[in-house]
Design an enzyme around this catalytic site. Structure first.
Site, PDB file in Angstrom:
ATOM      1  N   GLU A 139      -6.612  -7.803  -0.792  1.00 11.51           N
ATOM      2  CA  GLU A 139      -7.129  -7.829   0.583  1.00 11.51           C
ATOM      3  C   GLU A 139      -8.624  -7.551   0.572  1.00 11.51           C
ATOM      4  O   GLU A 139      -9.045  -6.412   0.465  1.00 11.51           O
ATOM      5  CB  GLU A 139      -6.438  -6.783   1.474  1.00 11.51           C
ATOM      6  CG  GLU A 139      -4.997  -7.099   1.797  1.00 11.51           C
ATOM      7  CD  GLU A 139      -4.354  -6.063   2.729  1.00 11.51           C
ATOM      8  OE1 GLU A 139      -5.095  -5.369   3.472  1.00 11.51           O
ATOM      9  OE2 GLU A 139      -3.121  -5.925   2.682  1.00 11.51           O
ATOM     10  N   GLU A 142       0.830  -1.221   0.000  1.00 10.42           N
ATOM     11  CA  GLU A 142       0.000   0.000   0.000  1.00 10.42           C
ATOM     12  C   GLU A 142       0.858   1.263   0.000  1.00 10.42           C
ATOM     13  O   GLU A 142       0.647   2.162   0.808  1.00 10.42           O
ATOM     14  CB  GLU A 142      -0.931   0.003   1.205  1.00 10.42           C
ATOM     15  CG  GLU A 142      -1.933  -1.131   1.188  1.00 10.42           C
ATOM     16  CD  GLU A 142      -3.083  -0.931   2.167  1.00 10.42           C
ATOM     17  OE1 GLU A 142      -2.874  -0.274   3.189  1.00 10.42           O
ATOM     18  OE2 GLU A 142      -4.183  -1.419   1.863  1.00 10.42           O
TER      19      GLU A 142
HETATM   20  C1  GAL Z   1      -4.260  -2.807   5.011  1.00 14.87           C
HETATM   21  C2  GAL Z   1      -2.852  -3.332   5.166  1.00 14.87           C
HETATM   22  C3  GAL Z   1      -2.856  -4.617   5.969  1.00 14.87           C
HETATM   23  C4  GAL Z   1      -3.650  -4.429   7.225  1.00 14.87           C
HETATM   24  C5  GAL Z   1      -5.040  -3.932   6.881  1.00 14.87           C
HETATM   25  C6  GAL Z   1      -5.905  -3.660   8.070  1.00 14.87           C
HETATM   26  O1  GAL Z   1      -4.284  -1.509   4.600  1.00 14.87           O
HETATM   27  O2  GAL Z   1      -2.283  -3.577   3.902  1.00 14.87           O
HETATM   28  O3  GAL Z   1      -1.539  -4.983   6.257  1.00 14.87           O
HETATM   29  O4  GAL Z   1      -3.001  -3.521   8.021  1.00 14.87           O
HETATM   30  O5  GAL Z   1      -4.952  -2.737   6.207  1.00 14.87           O
HETATM   31  O6  GAL Z   1      -6.111  -4.803   8.783  1.00 14.87           O
END
Ligand code: GAL
Length: 847
Positions: free
Chosen positions: A259, A190
Site C-alpha cells: 500500500e 495489517e
Molecule cells: C491501511 C489499511 C487499508 C486502509 C488504509 C487507509 O492501514 O490496510 O485497508 O484502511 O490503511 O486508507
C-alpha cells in the site's frame, strides 16, 4: 548479486532447512509459475519489477471497470490489486451475492482480458474504510465469537469464507498457476500491530491463518502486510506513505510495498487530503532504488462508498483518495501522467534492477546514488537529493547532475537522466462541475416522516438499548421514545427557564424531538464518535413525548475486538432544572423502532414510492426535518461523468432508480488547517488539505449506467432540513489544461530517440495538452516562455517573457482536442533572456 533463479532458490532452501512449512511451499512452487526470491516475484521463471494499483470493484460499476482497467494499463500498471468484500458477498449467513458491482469473477476476467495481473487480498478482514472492515455484522452474533484472534468460532467462519473464495477462483481457472491472472494473494490485513496488542493468542492466530491460507494450495505466493513475523513461506510486506526503510523478515523474500498511499480518505467533518505527484513519485523511486521490486498504489482508483458501505464512523461517501484516477474514473493530472512517466523510466531500468542489488554511493551531505550493475553489463542509477529546500549539483560518473530539492533522477544507462521526480512533464488538468440543464428544473414532492409514530414494529422495555445489537445494522436509524410527565406546579412553567435535557450517546449522530418538534442535533467525529446533547427543551405541563433519532454513520473498520463496539444512546439521559432537581430518564420505559417508516415502505424504490401521499408546492421548501423528497428527470446525453450537487442540503441519503448513492452530509463543514503545501519534505495525511470551512463532500457520484433515457426517480431522505430546490445534476469536465516545463527538462522521448539511434543530440522537451473527450481547446488563457510564476489557474509573467509566447499555442492548439508544442526559444520568437534558466507555463481553456 546476479544469482540465477535456481541458485537463489537453493540458498533460500538451505536457509530454511528444517522448516517443513517452507519446504512444502518449495515443492508446490516448483510446479507453479509464480514464485519469488530475494530480488523479486518471478513469473514463469522471470524476475519482474511489478507496478500495481488498487481498484476496489464494489466502489465503481461493472460498466466502469473496462475503462478503469484500460486507463490503469495505459498508466503503466502491470497488476490490479483488490480486497474481497465479505459483507457484500455474504449479506446473510450462507446467502451469497456475486452480482452487479460485486461480480468479482467478472472483474478479474476483465483484468485478464486487458493483459494485466491481479493481486487478490482476501483478508477477509480488509479495513479499507469499509463498513465493519468487511465483516458481515451477523458474525457478531455467533455465540462465543471473538474477532481476529485465536478463537474457534471466528476461525471457522474465516476459513469457510476464504476457502469459498479460493475455490471459486480455482473453479474459474483464475490463478496464474492455472493460466489465470492472479499472481498473489493476501491473508489477513495489517495484523502485526494487533498481534502485538493481543500477545500469545495473537501469535497463535497468525500462525493458524498462515497455515490455513498456504494449505489452500493456490499455487501462487501469499503475502501478509504489516506483519513482521509472517511465517514462511508468506512474504511480509510494507504499507505506508514511504517504505524505503523496510526489509522483509527473511533474506530470501523480496521487498514489497502493498500500500503506497496516493492520498488519504475523507471523513465527514474533515478537510480533503491530497498528495502532490512529485512526492508520490519521489517515494516510489526511493523504494525502488533501495531494492524494492513491487509497489502497489493504494488507491489507483478510489471510487465511491455506495449505499451504506462506508466504514467509520464518519467515512465520507466519496473514496476519491486523490488517486491517479479520480472518483469518477477520469485521469487526475498531473498525477496520472507523472506516475506513468515514472513507470516507463523504471521499466527502462528493469534489466539492471532485477539482476543486481543496489550499491549506495554517497554524493554529498544529503545526496546519494544507488547503482544497479548487472553481470551482463546492464547499469541503472538513481541520484537522490533529500534536501527539502535546495538544489544540488552532484558529480556522478563523468558528469554533473542538477537535482531539485527532495527529488530523485533516474538514469537507465547510468548516464542519461530520463526522469526527475520533481520535474513534471505531464499536463495539469483543472476540473469543473457544470450544471446539467433539466427541462423546467427539478420539480420536487415531499413526504414527512412523523417523528414519534408508534406502530406494530415498535417495542418497549425498561432502560436504554445498544444500537448495533438492536438494528443489526439493517438501518442507520434507531428511534428511542419515552414520555415525560411534567407537573403543573413545575417552577420553570412560570419562570420560562426551561430544563436542560442531557443525553450521552456512544454515537454517531442524534436528532432530539420534543413533542414532534426538532429541538436539536448533535454528532461526533471520526476521532471522537461519542457525543453529548445538552440543551434546554421546551416542555409543557402534562405528558411530553421525547423522541431521539440515533444514527449510525458507518461502523468502525479498524481496531481490536469488533465484537465489543457499540453505538446509540447508552445514557445516562437526564433532565435538569425541575423542582426535584435532576430526573434520570435512563431507567424508565422506552419504546424502540428500528429504521424509518419510509424505509419500511421502500419509498426510495420505483415500486414503493407510490405507497404514500406526496405533497408539492411551497411545503417542499420549508426545511422540515425528517422529509423524503422525490423527483424525476431525464437522463442527460453525453459521456461525462455525473454527480448530484447536494450543497443546499443537511444530512441524509440519496437513491436513484432505487440504487443508493450513499450518505450525504454537506452540512458537516470541514474543520482543519488548509495552508499552502509544498511537495518537498515528508508527507503525512495532515500535510496537504483542501476544503477547510466548506462541505467535506458536496458532490455525489451518479454512475451513468444507473440512469435511463427518461423517468429517472431521484429520492432524497433529509434528516434535519434542507432545500431540495438547490439540488442539481452536474457533469464533471475538464475546465482548462496547463503545462509547466523547463527548457532542457529530461524526457523519456529524448532518451528513447537517442537509444534507438534516431537522433544523436539532446532534444528539447515537448508540451502535450489534451482536453477531455469531446472537448476542444477554445482559448489560450496564459502562455509565457521565460521565467513565469504561479501555478495552473493563476500563472503570471516573470521578469523574463518571450513576446510571442502565445503564438504557437494559438496556431497549433485552439480548435483542437490535443496539441503539442516544442519548448524551444524559436517557437516563441527567440530567446528573451540568454543565460537564464527558462521555462514555459501555459494554460489553455477546454470547452
Ligand atoms: C491501511 C489499511 C487499508 C486502509 C488504509 C487507509 O492501514 O490496510 O485497508 O484502511 O490503511 O486508507
Amino acid at each position: 548479486m546476479g544469482l540465477k533463479l535456481n541458485e537463489t532458490k537453493n540458498v533460500a532452501a538451505a536457509a530454511a532447512a528444517g522448516a517443513l512449512f517452507f519446504l512444502g511451499f518449495l515443492v508446490s512452487s516448483v510446479s507453479g509459475s509464480v514464485s519469488y526470491d530475494s530480488r523479486a516475484i518471478t513469473i514463469n521463471g522471470q524476475r519482474r519489477i511489478l507496478i500495481s494499483g488498487s481498484i476496489h470493484y464494489p466502489r465503481s460499476t461493472p460498466e466502469m471497470w473496462p475503462d478503469l482497467i484500460q486507463k490503469a494499463k495505459e498508466g503503466g500498471l502491470d497488476v490490479i490489486q483488490t480486497y474481497v468484500f465479505w459483507n457484500g458477498h455474504e449479506p446473510a449467513p450462507g446467502k451469497y451475492y456475486f452480482e452487479g458491482n460485486y461480480d468479482l469473477v467478472r472483474f478479474i476476467k476483465l483484468v485478464k482480458q486487458a493483459g494485466l495481473y491481479l493481486h487478490l487480498r482476501i483478508g477477509p478482514y480488509v479495513c479499507a474504510e469499509w463498513n465493519f472492515g468487511g465483516f458481515p455484522v451477523w458474525l457478531k452474533y455467533i455465540p462465543g465469537i471473538s474477532f481476529r484472534t485465536d478463537n474457534g468460532p471466528f476461525k471457522a467462519q474465516m476459513q469457510r469464507f476464504t476457502t469459498k473464495i479460493v475455490n471459486m477462483m480455482k473453479s474459474e481457472g483464475l490463478f496464474e498457476s492455472q493460466g489465470g491472472p492472479i499472481i498473489l494473494s493476501q491473508i489477513e490485513n495489517e495484523y502485526g500491530p494487533m498481534e502485538y496488542e493481543l500477545g500469545e493468542p495473537g501469535r497463535a492466530y497468525t500462525n493458524w491463518a498462515a497455515k490455513m491460507a498456504v494449505g489452500l494450495g493456490t499455487g501462487v505466493p501469499w503475502v501478509m502486510c504489516k506483519q513482521d513475523d509472517a511465517p514462511d513461506p508468506i512474504i511480509n510486506t510494507c504499507n505506508g506513505f514511504y517504505c524505503d526503510y523496510f526489509s522483509p523478515n527473511k533474506a530470501y523474500k523480496p521487498k514489497m510495498w502493498t500500500e503506497a498511499w496516493t492520498g488519504w480518505f475523507t471523513k465527514f467533518g474533515g478537510p480533503v487530503p491530497y498528495r502532490p505527484a512529485e512526492d508520490m513519485a519521489f517515494a516510489i523511486a526511493r523504494f525502488i532504488q533501495k531494492g524494492g521490486s513491487f509497489i502497489n498504489y493504494y488507491m489507483y482508483h478510489g471510487g465511491t462508498n455506495f449505499g451504506r458501505t462506508a466504514g467509520g464512523p464518519f467515512i465520507a461517501t466519496s473514496y476519491d483518495y486523490d488517486a491517479p484516477l479520480d472518483e469518477y474514473g477520469l485521469e487526475r493530472q498531473p498525477k496520472w501522467g507523472h506516475l506513468k512517466d515514472l513507470h516507463r523510466a523504471i521499466k527502462l531500468c528493469e534489466p539492471a534492477l532485477v539482476s543486481a542489488d543496489p550499491t549506495r554511493i554517497p554524493l554529498g551531505r544529503y545526496q546519494e546514488a544507488h547503482v544497479f550493475n548487472s553481470k551482463s553489463g546492464a547499469c541503472a542509477a538513481f541520484l537522490a537529493n533529500y534536501n527539502t529546500k535546495s538544489y544540488a549539483t552532484v558529480s556522478f560518473g563523468n558528469n554533473h547532475y542538477n537535482l531539485p530539492p527532495w527529488s530523485i533522477s533516474i538514469l537507465p544507462d547510468c548516464k542519461n537522466t530520463v526522469y526527475n521526480t520533481a520535474r513534471v512533464g505531464a499536463q495539469i488538468s483543472r476540473m469543473k462541475m457544470v450544471q446539467v440543464p433539466v427541462n423546467g428544473g427539478l420539480s420536487w414532492q415531499a413526504y414527512n416522516e412523523d417523528p414519534s409514530s408508534y406502530d406494530e414494529e415498535s417495542f418497549s422495555m425498561v432502560g436504554l438499548l445498544e444500537q448495533i445489537n438492536t438494528t443489526r445494522d439493517a438501518s442507520d436509524y434507531l428511534w428511542y421514545m419515552t414520555d415525560v410527565k411534567i407537573d403543573a406546579n413545575e417552577g420553570f412553567l412560570k419562570t420560562g427557564k426551561y430544563p436542560t435535557l442531557t443525553v450521552l450517546s456512544a454515537g454517531h449522530a442524534l436528532h432530539v424531538f420534543v413533542n414532534g418538534q426538532l429541538s436539536g442535533t448533535a454528532y461526533g467525529s471520526l476521532d471522537f464518535p461519542k457525543l453529548t446533547f445538552s440543551e434546554s427543551v421546551n416542555l409543557r405541563a402534562g405528558i411530553n413525548k421525547i423522541a431521539f433519532l440515533s444514527i449510525a454513520v458507518g461502523l468502525p473498520n479498524v481496531g481490536p475486538h469488533f465484537e465489543r463496539w457499540n453505538a446509540g444512546v447508552l445514557g445516562p439521559v437526564s433532565l435538569n432544572g425541575l423542582n426535584e432537581g435532576r430526573r434520570d430518564l435512563s431507567w424508565q420505559k422506552w419504546t424502540y423502532k428500528v429504521g424509518l417508516k419510509g424505509e419500511a415502505l421502500s419509498l426510495h424504490s420505483l415500486s414503493g414510492t407510490t405507497s404514500v401521499e406526496w405533497a408539492a408546492g411551497a411545503f417542499v421548501a420549508q426545511k422540515q426535518p425528517l422529509t423524503w423528497f422525490k423527483t424525476t428527470f431525464s437522463g442527460p446525453t453525453g459521456n461525462s461523468p455525473l454527480a448530484i450537487d447536494m450543497g443546499s442540503m443537511g444530512k441524509g441519503q440519496i437513491w436513484i432508480n432505487g440504487q443508493s448513492l450513499g450518505r450525504y452530509w454537506p452540512a458537516y463543514k470541514a474543520s482543519g488547517s488548509c495552508s499552502e503545501c509544498s511537495y518537498a519534505g515528508s508527507f503525512d495525511e495532515n500535510k496537504c488539505l483542501r476544503n477547510c470551512g466548506e462541505a467535506s463532500q458536496r458532490w455525489y457520484h451518479v454512475p451513468r449506467s444507473w440512469l435511463k433515457p427518461s423517468g429517472n426517480l431521484l429520492v432524497v431522505f433529509e434528516e434535519w432540513g434542507g432545500d431540495p430546490n438547490g439540488i442539481s445534476l452536474v457533469r464533471r469536465e475538464v475546465d482548462s489544461v496547463c503545462a509547466d516545463i523547463y527548457e532542457w527538462q529530461p524526457t523519456l522521448m529524448n532518451y528513447e530517440m537517442q537509444a534507438s539511434g534516431k537522433v544523436n543530440k539532446p532534444l528539447r522537451p515537448k508540451v502535450h495538452l489534451q482536453c477531455g473527450d469531446g472537448q476542444k481547446m477554445s482559448a489560450v488563457k496564459f502562455a509565457s516562455f521565460g521565467t513565469p510564476e504561479g501555478t495552473c489557474g493563476s500563472y503570471r509573467e516573470g521578469s523574463c517573457h518571450a513576446l510571442h509566447s502565445y503564438d504557437a499555442f494559438n496556431r497549433v492548439c485552439v480548435g483542437q482536442n490535443w496539441c503539442s508544442v516544442t519548448v524551444a526559444p524559436e517557437m516563441f520568437g527567440g530567446d528573451p533572456c540568454p543565460n537564464v534558466m527558462k521555462k514555459l507555463a501555459v494554460e489553455v481553456v477546454c470547452s
